[in-house]
Design an enzyme around this catalytic site. Structure first.
Site, short mmCIF file in Angstrom:
data_model
loop_
_atom_site.label_atom_id
_atom_site.label_comp_id
_atom_site.label_asym_id
_atom_site.label_seq_id
_atom_site.Cartn_x
_atom_site.Cartn_y
_atom_site.Cartn_z
N ARG A 36 0.78 -1.23 0.00
CA ARG A 36 0.00 0.00 0.00
C ARG A 36 0.81 1.28 0.00
O ARG A 36 0.29 2.35 -0.28
CB ARG A 36 -0.95 -0.02 1.21
CG ARG A 36 -2.02 -1.09 1.12
CD ARG A 36 -2.75 -1.24 2.44
NE ARG A 36 -1.86 -1.78 3.47
CZ ARG A 36 -2.21 -1.95 4.75
NH1 ARG A 36 -3.42 -1.58 5.13
NH2 ARG A 36 -1.37 -2.46 5.61
N ARG A 45 -4.45 -2.44 -7.91
CA ARG A 45 -5.42 -3.22 -7.16
C ARG A 45 -6.78 -2.55 -7.02
O ARG A 45 -7.68 -3.07 -6.36
CB ARG A 45 -4.88 -3.51 -5.75
CG ARG A 45 -4.08 -4.80 -5.67
CD ARG A 45 -4.16 -5.42 -4.30
NE ARG A 45 -5.53 -5.50 -3.83
CZ ARG A 45 -5.88 -5.33 -2.55
NH1 ARG A 45 -4.99 -5.04 -1.63
NH2 ARG A 45 -7.15 -5.44 -2.19
N ASP A 81 -0.61 -13.69 0.24
CA ASP A 81 -0.98 -13.50 1.63
C ASP A 81 -0.88 -14.83 2.34
O ASP A 81 -1.08 -15.89 1.72
CB ASP A 81 -2.42 -12.96 1.75
CG ASP A 81 -2.73 -12.49 3.16
OD1 ASP A 81 -3.15 -13.34 3.98
OD2 ASP A 81 -2.54 -11.30 3.46
N TYR A 156 -5.76 -17.51 13.35
CA TYR A 156 -6.87 -16.91 12.60
C TYR A 156 -8.06 -17.87 12.53
O TYR A 156 -9.22 -17.46 12.64
CB TYR A 156 -6.43 -16.55 11.19
CG TYR A 156 -5.51 -15.36 11.11
CD1 TYR A 156 -5.92 -14.11 11.58
CD2 TYR A 156 -4.24 -15.47 10.57
CE1 TYR A 156 -5.08 -13.01 11.51
CE2 TYR A 156 -3.39 -14.37 10.50
CZ TYR A 156 -3.81 -13.15 10.97
OH TYR A 156 -2.98 -12.07 10.90
#
Length: 356
Positions: A36, A45, A81, A156
């Site tokens: 980013r 993106r 990711d 997660y």
């Protein structure tokens, strides 16, 4: 000017340092360098979700190459990711902007663990395609493949999203140890499969991210986590590529993380590199190359603050048989790309005058 890369990755500064061999200069790359902070990344993106972008070879190639072009770093890291393979392991997960990986169906029992299936190369053909193209375009710049470590992936899946205390995960570890080990073992297999696809497609090194292992005590890490990370590193040994291990706030775990099988130990900004080397070798282990460890917060200060910190880190890195310069964590999304370019050039030029 940034150092021109060699024609083949094998004798690149990055791989030489990772193997503990003499280098022409200290190699430098940044975790989250493709992301980013770059306006070209945001443009590429626009309107595309994170997980979708990770499955489109054209985007993966472009985004992976962006920081190499802009910064002149000594290594590229595959754009993906850590939860990407979980989509293909039978688990419903999404990445929510500003939050992170989230699931509406957290794992709580044996049925949830059983639903996590193996991942194969056939599940992730986009990974093979993207890496093969990247290797062709990168030339002498090595490509780093990566995966999430079993504990971080499990956190997660058990918590249902990011957590500050990992209470549900720790409760499973201690209250249902057999269930925990079954889940971690399956996730080790997922990591092995995803890393193997990357190396077989041409990645020159791999990094295992145990991002949240710093939330554990050394005793819990050794009992519940280390065996599963060790399984991943042992499986990857046959490929003969450098294996890097990194976690945040893992100063008390550096020795144990090294013992899990890493060739290179990543260090965040909390522990000086020479002290990190001491901790890695304190239990009788051999010195290993280290990676790190400029505090990302310093990117927002002036060059008069950053330069002496780089000099300090380069000096402390000499305690290791090899040093790969990096941040102590990922590039913040609002970092100035020009600062990262300047850091890259400074490290390469400054260290080139230091005898190997």
């Amino acid at each position: 000017m940034p150092v021109t890369p060699l024609s083949t990755p094998d004798r690149s500064a990055y791989l030489l340092a990772a193997r503990g061999e003499p280098v022409p200069h200290t190699p430098v790359w940044f975790m989250r360098q493709a992301g980013r902070a770059l306006p070209e990344y945001r443009a590429a993106r626009e309107g595309i979700t994170m997980l979708e972008s990770c499955t489109r070879p054209d985007l993966v190639v472009e985004i992976t190459l962006q920081p190499v072009r802009r910064y002149g770093v000594d290594a590229a890291i595959f754009f993906s990711d850590i939860v990407t393979p979980l989509q293909f392991a039978g688990y419903d997960i999404e990445i929510k902007p500003g939050i992170g990986p989230v699931s509406a169906d957290p794992i709580r029992d044996a049925a949830g663990v059983a639903a996590v299936r193996p991942v194969t190369a056939a599940d992730v053909p986009f990974t093979t395609e993207a890496i093969q193209q990247l290797v062709s375009e990168l030339g002498g710049t090595p490509l780093i493949g990566f995966a999430g470590a079993p504990f971080t992936l499990a956190s997660y899946l058990v918590e249902g999203g990011p957590s500050k205390d990992f209470a549900k995960t720790k409760a499973m570890m201690h209250g249902q140890p057999d269930l925990w080990h079954a889940l971690a073992d399956r996730l080790a297999d997922v990591a092995i499969a995803f890393l193997s696809v990357q190396v077989e497609a041409g990645a020159s090194a791999i990094q295992l991210f145990d991002s949240w292992a710093g939330g554990l005590s050394p005793r819990d890490y050794e009992r519940f986590v280390q065996p599963h990370s060790a399984k991943v590193f042992e499986a990857m040994k046959e490929y003969g590529v450098p294996r890097v291990h990194f976690g945040v706030n893992t100063g008390e775990l550096l020795g144990l993380m090294s013992e899990a099988g890493a060739d290179v130990v990543g260090v965040d900004w909390r522990v000086p590199l020479d002290e990190a080397v001491r901790r890695v070798t304190a239990a009788g282990g051999a010195p290993k190359p280290v990676q790190g460890n400029l505090d990302p917060a310093l990117l927002f200060t002036g060059w008069e603050t950053i330069e002496p910190e780089i000099d300090r880190i380069l000096a402390e890195g000499k305690a290791a048989p090899g040093h790969i310069f990096n941040l102590g964590h990922g590039v913040p999304p609002n970092a100035d790309p020009e600062v990262l370019r300047r850091i890259t050039e400074y490290v390469q030029v400054k260290s080139a005058h230091v005898p190997a």
